[in-house]
Enzyme design. Sequence first.
Site, PDB file in Angstrom:
ATOM      1  N   LYS A 113      -1.219  -3.238  -5.658  1.00 25.85           N
ATOM      2  CA  LYS A 113      -1.474  -3.435  -7.084  1.00 25.85           C
ATOM      3  C   LYS A 113      -0.716  -4.648  -7.645  1.00 25.85           C
ATOM      4  O   LYS A 113      -1.145  -5.268  -8.614  1.00 25.85           O
ATOM      5  CB  LYS A 113      -1.084  -2.183  -7.887  1.00 25.85           C
ATOM      6  CG  LYS A 113      -1.733  -0.884  -7.439  1.00 25.85           C
ATOM      7  CD  LYS A 113      -3.237  -0.893  -7.622  1.00 25.85           C
ATOM      8  CE  LYS A 113      -3.861   0.499  -7.582  1.00 25.85           C
ATOM      9  NZ  LYS A 113      -3.855   1.110  -6.225  1.00 25.85           N
TER      10      LYS A 113
HETATM   11  C1  LIG Z   1      -4.779   1.880  -5.591  1.00 30.94           C
HETATM   12  C2  LIG Z   1      -4.594   2.058  -4.143  1.00 30.94           C
HETATM   13  C3  LIG Z   1      -5.696   2.185  -3.281  1.00 30.94           C
HETATM   14  C4  LIG Z   1      -7.116   2.236  -3.785  1.00 30.94           C
HETATM   15  O1  LIG Z   1      -7.552   0.985  -4.312  1.00 30.94           O
HETATM   16  P1  LIG Z   1      -8.853   0.926  -5.246  1.00 30.94           P
HETATM   17  O2  LIG Z   1      -8.915  -0.486  -5.717  1.00 30.94           O
HETATM   18  O3  LIG Z   1      -8.585   1.882  -6.365  1.00 30.94           O
HETATM   19  O4  LIG Z   1     -10.009   1.327  -4.428  1.00 30.94           O
HETATM   20  C5  LIG Z   1      -5.453   2.295  -1.923  1.00 30.94           C
HETATM   21  N1  LIG Z   1      -4.191   2.305  -1.440  1.00 30.94           N
HETATM   22  C6  LIG Z   1      -3.116   2.183  -2.236  1.00 30.94           C
HETATM   23  C7  LIG Z   1      -1.759   2.237  -1.636  1.00 30.94           C
HETATM   24  C8  LIG Z   1      -3.272   2.047  -3.610  1.00 30.94           C
HETATM   25  O5  LIG Z   1      -2.205   1.921  -4.398  1.00 30.94           O
END
Ligand SMILES: *Cc1c(COP(=O)(O)O)cnc(C)c1O
Length: 499
Positions: A113
């Site tokens: 993120k």
């Molecule tokens: C948010 C997240 C995901 C999923 O990503 P999306 O964009 O919501 O599909 C997968 N792995 C981790 C560690 C995340 O923080």
Amino acid sequence: MQYFSTRDNNVSVSAARAITQGISKDGGLFVPEAFPALTNDDILYLVDKSYVERATFVLSKYLTDFTEEEVKACAEAAYSLERFRSPEIAPLKPLEDGAQILELWHGPTCAFKDMALQILPHLMRVSAEKTSDGKEIVILVATSGDTGKAALEGFRDAAHTRILVFYPEDGVSPMQKLQMVTQEGGNVSVCAIRGNFDDAQTGVKTIFTDPEVADVLAENGMMFSSANSINWGRLVPQIVYYVSAYCDMLKNKVLTIGEPMNVVVPTGNFGNILAAYYAKRMGLPIAKLICASNRNRVLTDFIANGVYDRNRAFYTTSSPSMDILISSNLERLLYELSGRDDKEIRRLMEALSKDGVYTVSETVKKAIDELFVGGCCDDEETAQTIRETFETCGYLCDTHTAVAVHVYKTYRAESGDTTPTVIASTANPYKFSSSVLEALNVDASSMDEFEKVEALNGKTAEPVPSPLASLRGRTPRFNGVCDKDAMRGVVYDMLGIEE
Ligand SMILES: *Cc1c(COP(=O)(O)O)cnc(C)c1O
């Protein structure tokens, strides 16, 4: 470049407006009017460039109401060595048989993120200068664990900005929770809700699109925006690392220009994999988009049969950031695959909110079949993958990445497809120490979170990221818990607004 709403083609706003507003008033998501071309020459030009230069190049094509200097300043502020622990920002690590791990977790909160949420506050500030008439921006976030912390860290003490985060009380890992409740900064608030991530997301979306709440905020000189992946400013930076990964594959001679790569993404809200689809639409040579889910396999079933059905049991798994039954960004994909049929999208989304289920047309299903592969993995297979990958390749992956590795291996074995593949690695293993230790057959039941970190470090010699190590002994600042129906009151409370 203008941005349309997925639910109304007559809505047309600038990038800056799309970013400050977050979501269209009709509930639709903002999408670019066209996909700018990325030619082979462009890609070759980027091969020897830094991540900041690659980001500036790609983002400038979409943020046409920003000057190139503005985009560059945002990228430089975000992707610096003060914020990221790797000079490549998103390094590629070879795994085995042509598979490369794209590590997206070298930012301050140790999850992917950060790739978007380190730059979003800067994009938001520039956008607000262009559009928001001096209003204070209130960022409202629903999180399955990682977005919340990354947004708090990105927006902490940002001028004219407040940030409020809601997370499911029992739906995040102990480390994720600790990261959020100890957050520093004068403009931040955090609250747990009694419910799961979908409840938090629905609650935030409801507050967000409630015209009465918007009026109350306006009277107080404030406006909402979103740091969830429904915000265009969250998605567009994610396109960059797929381009960057392809450049690095060329640099490392895994590929020659024009040769395709496959991409595997551990998926929850469908934001990360959608960014890969957008990169493909721009011209990046991506063959298959492989969508990996955990036991909450709503997307695996959707890709298999064209029916999206959220009426099913919700499981908490060892990969909590993917414990989601409503993948918001799928709406953007359906918009493209239906030939930008806004009426059809309204119909599907109404069906989803009313009945929890919809079926896509034959045409859309055919397009999905050509583009996507779906696969899933339960907790036991996740653990087994962590153990095997560590033992055979010496690579330690977190639970989310392990889901992707498992789905990749299954796909490769079943299809015989040997296309060089990028596997998105979305979190550092220490964010999920319990599950990772358990996978390595270490009994951690009597250990506290930091003893687990130590044990994992002792077992694997994998370095512990400093932002996690430094949480030890910190006192929580935010202990609030609320019912999912009480979120609106909590928001007013946090903002000091009398109801
Ligand atoms: C948010 C997240 C995901 C999923 O990503 P999306 O964009 O919501 O599909 C997968 N792995 C981790 C560690 C995340 O923080």
